[in-house]
Design a protein around this motif. Structure first.
Motif, PDB file in Angstrom:
ATOM      1  N   PRO A  39      15.790  11.990   6.872  1.00 57.81           N
ATOM      2  CA  PRO A  39      16.033  11.393   5.548  1.00 57.81           C
ATOM      3  C   PRO A  39      17.465  11.680   5.097  1.00 57.81           C
ATOM      4  O   PRO A  39      18.021  12.747   5.336  1.00 57.81           O
ATOM      5  N   ARG A  40      18.022  10.678   4.458  1.00 58.81           N
ATOM      6  CA  ARG A  40      19.383  10.798   3.929  1.00 58.81           C
ATOM      7  C   ARG A  40      19.331  10.685   2.410  1.00 58.81           C
ATOM      8  O   ARG A  40      18.635   9.813   1.876  1.00 58.81           O
ATOM      9  N   GLU A  41      20.062  11.585   1.765  1.00 56.80           N
ATOM     10  CA  GLU A  41      20.053  11.562   0.302  1.00 56.80           C
ATOM     11  C   GLU A  41      20.987  10.485  -0.200  1.00 56.80           C
ATOM     12  O   GLU A  41      22.142  10.381   0.234  1.00 56.80           O
ATOM     13  N   VAL A  42      20.481   9.636  -1.074  1.00 58.86           N
ATOM     14  CA  VAL A  42      21.267   8.554  -1.661  1.00 58.86           C
ATOM     15  C   VAL A  42      21.028   8.556  -3.163  1.00 58.86           C
ATOM     16  O   VAL A  42      20.133   9.246  -3.665  1.00 58.86           O
ATOM     17  N   ILE A  56      22.761   3.260   4.881  1.00 60.66           N
ATOM     18  CA  ILE A  56      21.865   2.351   5.611  1.00 60.66           C
ATOM     19  C   ILE A  56      22.424   2.055   6.993  1.00 60.66           C
ATOM     20  O   ILE A  56      21.692   2.015   7.995  1.00 60.66           O
ATOM     21  N   VAL A  57      23.756   1.878   7.091  1.00 54.67           N
ATOM     22  CA  VAL A  57      24.396   1.644   8.391  1.00 54.67           C
ATOM     23  C   VAL A  57      24.187   2.852   9.299  1.00 54.67           C
ATOM     24  O   VAL A  57      23.912   2.717  10.495  1.00 54.67           O
ATOM     25  N   ARG A  58      24.311   4.064   8.720  1.00 57.16           N
ATOM     26  CA  ARG A  58      24.127   5.263   9.533  1.00 57.16           C
ATOM     27  C   ARG A  58      22.683   5.349  10.048  1.00 57.16           C
ATOM     28  O   ARG A  58      22.429   5.828  11.155  1.00 57.16           O
ATOM     29  N   ILE A  59      21.723   4.909   9.234  1.00 55.61           N
ATOM     30  CA  ILE A  59      20.316   4.895   9.698  1.00 55.61           C
ATOM     31  C   ILE A  59      20.148   3.952  10.869  1.00 55.61           C
ATOM     32  O   ILE A  59      19.470   4.257  11.869  1.00 55.61           O
ATOM     33  N   ALA A  84       0.810  -1.215   0.000  1.00 55.02           N
ATOM     34  CA  ALA A  84       0.000   0.000   0.000  1.00 55.02           C
ATOM     35  C   ALA A  84       0.842   1.263   0.000  1.00 55.02           C
ATOM     36  O   ALA A  84       0.353   2.357  -0.290  1.00 55.02           O
ATOM     37  N   SER A  85       2.118   1.173   0.324  1.00 54.22           N
ATOM     38  CA  SER A  85       2.994   2.360   0.407  1.00 54.22           C
ATOM     39  C   SER A  85       3.453   2.776  -0.980  1.00 54.22           C
ATOM     40  O   SER A  85       3.846   1.930  -1.788  1.00 54.22           O
ATOM     41  N   PRO A  86       3.404   4.088  -1.279  1.00 51.97           N
ATOM     42  CA  PRO A  86       3.921   4.551  -2.571  1.00 51.97           C
ATOM     43  C   PRO A  86       5.437   4.565  -2.621  1.00 51.97           C
ATOM     44  O   PRO A  86       6.026   4.725  -3.685  1.00 51.97           O
ATOM     45  N   ASP A  87       6.092   4.484  -1.444  1.00 54.62           N
ATOM     46  CA  ASP A  87       7.554   4.476  -1.388  1.00 54.62           C
ATOM     47  C   ASP A  87       8.062   3.059  -1.475  1.00 54.62           C
ATOM     48  O   ASP A  87       7.385   2.093  -1.062  1.00 54.62           O
ATOM     49  N   ALA A  88       9.249   2.895  -2.001  1.00 55.29           N
ATOM     50  CA  ALA A  88       9.886   1.584  -2.045  1.00 55.29           C
ATOM     51  C   ALA A  88      10.273   1.183  -0.640  1.00 55.29           C
ATOM     52  O   ALA A  88      10.981   1.925   0.054  1.00 55.29           O
ATOM     53  N   LEU A  89       9.815   0.015  -0.175  1.00 58.53           N
ATOM     54  CA  LEU A  89      10.109  -0.495   1.161  1.00 58.53           C
ATOM     55  C   LEU A  89      10.880  -1.785   1.018  1.00 58.53           C
ATOM     56  O   LEU A  89      10.495  -2.689   0.260  1.00 58.53           O
ATOM     57  N   LEU A  90      11.985  -1.858   1.757  1.00 58.73           N
ATOM     58  CA  LEU A  90      12.832  -3.046   1.741  1.00 58.73           C
ATOM     59  C   LEU A  90      13.078  -3.503   3.160  1.00 58.73           C
ATOM     60  O   LEU A  90      13.423  -2.685   4.031  1.00 58.73           O
ATOM     61  N   GLY A  91      12.852  -4.824   3.420  1.00 55.89           N
ATOM     62  CA  GLY A  91      13.273  -5.398   4.688  1.00 55.89           C
ATOM     63  C   GLY A  91      14.687  -5.882   4.541  1.00 55.89           C
ATOM     64  O   GLY A  91      14.988  -6.686   3.655  1.00 55.89           O
ATOM     65  N   GLU A 148      15.690   9.716  -1.422  1.00 56.25           N
ATOM     66  CA  GLU A 148      15.821   9.904   0.017  1.00 56.25           C
ATOM     67  C   GLU A 148      15.591   8.565   0.692  1.00 56.25           C
ATOM     68  O   GLU A 148      14.670   7.815   0.322  1.00 56.25           O
ATOM     69  N   ALA A 149      16.415   8.236   1.698  1.00 57.11           N
ATOM     70  CA  ALA A 149      16.299   6.961   2.433  1.00 57.11           C
ATOM     71  C   ALA A 149      16.000   7.247   3.895  1.00 57.11           C
ATOM     72  O   ALA A 149      16.612   8.131   4.506  1.00 57.11           O
ATOM     73  N   ALA A 150      15.030   6.502   4.461  1.00 56.77           N
ATOM     74  CA  ALA A 150      14.707   6.554   5.893  1.00 56.77           C
ATOM     75  C   ALA A 150      14.474   5.123   6.358  1.00 56.77           C
ATOM     76  O   ALA A 150      14.586   4.162   5.559  1.00 56.77           O
TER      77      ALA A 150
END
Length: 729
Positions: free
Chosen positions: A110-113, A93-96, A44-51, A126-128
């Protein structure tokens, strides 16, 4: 991308960083409620989600992730997430993770990638993230959102800003009108160019602007007709010129404004070309003037503008043609140079000098009416070309006589004098330059022989030229080799009956032979060596005469000074330094200069003499009476003494002559407060004559020849005996 084998070093480091963050089941952030529920939430999320598991592999991905990266879900799951990121973004990702560990209650900044799609293209994002617990395992739920649209907006804004700045910085006036007749764009230069007030642009209608434009142009009907013609063909481009009522001229360019293949308006640009048009008009006028002067210019190409004689080009052509003719034909070149012409310009002015050149040209043309060419080469130099002349020497002698006749110029009677060189074609082949060079060498030989004469070229003259060159080389080293010495000639006072002054005279002993001053002094002046030689003579004279001068402060030393020396800016300072170094007061120094110094255009010469006079030195006018000036000019010259030239003294032979010129010179000088010295006194009759005229000082062989410094006492003794003999007569 589905590799689940042993971890490499980078994956192991990722796992170590996760352990350091303390991810465990005891610290859940989000707990999964079941696979189906989790997938529904993710999709349902418009953003790309990765586990992302602790080892860096992707454990789950939503539909938005597959769209963003262009990779199927089954290929994403199990792959290393770092392959989805540009190399410089992989540590974000490590910094997150670290941020979530330390600041659990705060949202992740958010971090710019930069991501990498399956086709290799990159995109800004943007990555969160958030910590996700699923069973006993803690993972990172990473959210990645593309921000490429923001970059595009920024680039568009920058492009529009650049376009606006370009339009405002151009010198052209720009006007854009849409197809429906509305103003789409306009720059400041257009408003200035057409004088349109800003308030006229409050509306979007173009009609008010067009009306104002029509008031400015010189031909409104033609302006409107052109616009109507363009409107019939919206795709056409045009270029024409507009004339304004105020005299300006604009170039007008027009082309369609397109968006893709569609024409949405028209762009008009206007450029002020008034200066260029005026320059073109001036050029056209200049061409017209040149055409009108063509005949005059053609004449000037072959004629000297001052004298009307032929010019150098005509002479060169004539001589070349004569040398190409059969060898039975004689060819003679007569090169003429006026003597001391510079003094005419300096004393009477250049207008008088031009008048003399014109008169010389007239006389020269009359002397050789049958000459092939009579030309002025430039300055005071003339040349005559004769072919088939039976007696060139007679023609040359006639020219000398004809030109040496007095002429009145600017109210002054002058007698032109010339030196001429004659060169003739011999049996050997010779070029134009060489024949003219021979005439030039003969002309300088005539000057050296005493002027106002002609000499025919002889090969020995070339030898003399080589000798003069050799002498000049030697003169350049004369001071350094200590070949320059000083001769001292006493000057006596009849009234005081004693020697009151010595004149220091330069002497050059070269290889055991004495070179006459009349030879090396002019050479030193022409070459600029006179400054070095003059300083040497003055220094030696001051040192040698210092004891004699100190015995009687009324005694003095006279030294000749050339106009070339006076051109040196530090000459006056140098004289003062030499006097101080020798211990001689400046008031005991007399500087002898010739009359030509006072007619030099460089006023600094006079200033240097004036500064030396103010410091105490005296100035004597040498060779008086031999120049162009009159006795009346004495009152204008900054001098203290006049020295009558020996040519006037030599006119006294018996002592019974009536020579009013001598008495006039002495009386005039005395009336102006000047003292008088007579040079070249060789006989007792001359001395008696001058003493009777109350001449202040006498100098000449009657009293002593110039002697070396070691024979000063002998010279004084000889002069004293001569004075006693005169007084006893």
């Amino acid at each position: 991308m589905g590799d689940s084998g042993p971890h490499n070093d980078e994956l192991a480091k990722f796992g170590n960083d996760a352990d350091a963050l303390g991810m465990s089941a005891a610290q859940p952030i989000v707990r999964a409620q079941g696979a189906a529920a989790t997938d529904a939430i993710l999709d349902a999320s418009p953003d790309a989600l990765l586990g992302i598991a602790v080892d860096g592999t992707i454990s789950m991905a939503n539909t938005a992730a597959t769209r963003l990266f262009g990779i199927a879900r089954d290929q994403l799951v199990g792959s290393d997430h770092r392959k989805l990121l540009k190399k410089g973004s992989r540590k974000e990702i490590v910094r997150i993770f670290k941020h979530l560990k330390k600041h659990r209650e705060e949202p992740v900044p958010p971090r710019e990638v930069y991501g990498v799609r399956s086709d290799g293209t990159e995109f800004a994002a943007e990555a969160a993230g958030a910590l996700l617990e699923s069973g006993n395992e803690t993972q990172l739920l990473a959210s990645i959102r593309s921000i490429s649209h923001r970059k595009a907006d920024t680039d568009l804004h920058e492009a529009l800003s650049l376009l606006t700045a370009t339009l405002e910085s151009t010198a052209d006036g720009i006007l854009v009108i849409s197809t429906d007749g509305r103003l789409s764009g306009i720059n400041e230069q257009f408003l200035k160019m057409w004088g349109i007030p800003p308030e006229l642009l409050d509306g979007s209608e173009a009609a008010p602007v067009i009306r104002l434009v029509l008031e400015r142009v010189a031909d409104p009907d033609a302006f409107l007709a052109r616009i109507a013609e363009i409107e019939k063909d919206p795709s056409c481009e045009s270029h024409d010129v507009l004339d304004f009522k105020d005299g300006r001229t604009l170039e007008r360019d027009s082309r369609p404004q397109r968006v893709g293949d569609r024409i949405v308006g028209r762009v008009w640009s206007f450029r002020d070309v008034t200066p260029r048009r005026r320059a073109q008009e001036q050029a056209q006028q200049a061409m017209t003037d040149l055409a009108a002067q063509a005949e005059q210019l053609r004449a000037m190409a072959f004629q000297d503008p001052l004298t009307g004689l032929a010019n150098r080009a005509v002479f060169n052509d004539g001589l070349a043609a004569a040398l190409r003719a059969p060898r039975l034909k004689s060819v003679d070149v007569l090169l003429i140079d006026l003597d001391d012409f510079k003094e005419v310009n300096d004393i009477l002015g250049h207008q008088a000098g031009d008048a003399m050149l014109v008169e010389v040209a007239r006389r020269l043309r009359g002397c050789v009416p049958t000459a092939d060419v009579v030309a002025r080469l430039g300055g005071d130099e003339f040349v005559v070309l004769l072919t088939e002349c039976p007696d060139a020497d007679e023609i040359a002698a006639c020219i000398v006589r004809c030109l040496h006749v007095p002429v009145t110029i600017a109210g002054t009677v002058l007698r032109p004098s010339l030196s001429m060189g004659l060169a003739s074609l011999g049996q050997e082949e010779i070029g134009t330059n060489e024949l003219l060079r021979q005439a030039d060498i003969a002309m300088y030989a005539a000057k050296a022989a005493g002027k106002n004469r002609f000499l025919r070229f002889h090969p020995d003259m070339m030898t003399a030229l080589v000798q003069r060159t050799d002498m000049l080389t030697g003169l350049q080293l004369a001071v350094a080799r200590r070949e320059i010495s000083v001769g001292f000639q006493p000057i006596v006072s009849p009234r005081m009956a004693q020697v009151v002054q010595f004149e220091a005279l330069a002497r050059w002993n070269r290889d055991g032979e004495r070179v006459p001053p009349s030879v090396f002094i002019p050479m030193a002046e022409r070459s600029g060596l006179i400054g070095e030689i003059g300083a040497e003579v003055m220094a030696r004279g001051l040192v040698r005469l210092a004891p004699w001068l100190s015995q009687d402060l009324s005694r003095s030393l006279a030294v000749n000074v050339s106009g070339v020396q006076l051109q040196e800016p530090d000459f006056a300072d140098g004289v003062i330094s030499l006097a101080e170094a020798s211990g001689v007061g400046l008031y005991q120094l007399v500087l002898e200069v010739t009359e030509s110094v006072f007619f030099d255009a460089d006023s600094s010469l006079i200033k240097q003499l004036a500064s030396l006079r103010e410091a105490g030195a005296r100035v004597a006018l040498d060779d008086f009476g031999t120049g162009y000036s009159s006795l009346g000019r004495l009152q204008d010259l900054p001098v203290d003494t006049v020295k009558i030239d020996k040519s006037f003294v030599s006119m006294v032979r018996t002592g019974r002559e009536r020579l009013p010129i001598l008495s006039s010179m002495i009386n005039m000088a005395h009336s102006l407060g000047l003292t008088v010295t007579a040079e070249g006194v060789e006989t007792a009759a001359q001395a008696d004559y001058l003493m009777a005229l109350e001449c202040d000082s006498l100098q000449g062989y009657l009293f002593s020849l110039p002697v070396a410094g070691s024979r000063l006492e002998l010279a004084v003794q000889q002069a004293d005996e001569a004075i006693k003999a005169l007084r006893g007569r």
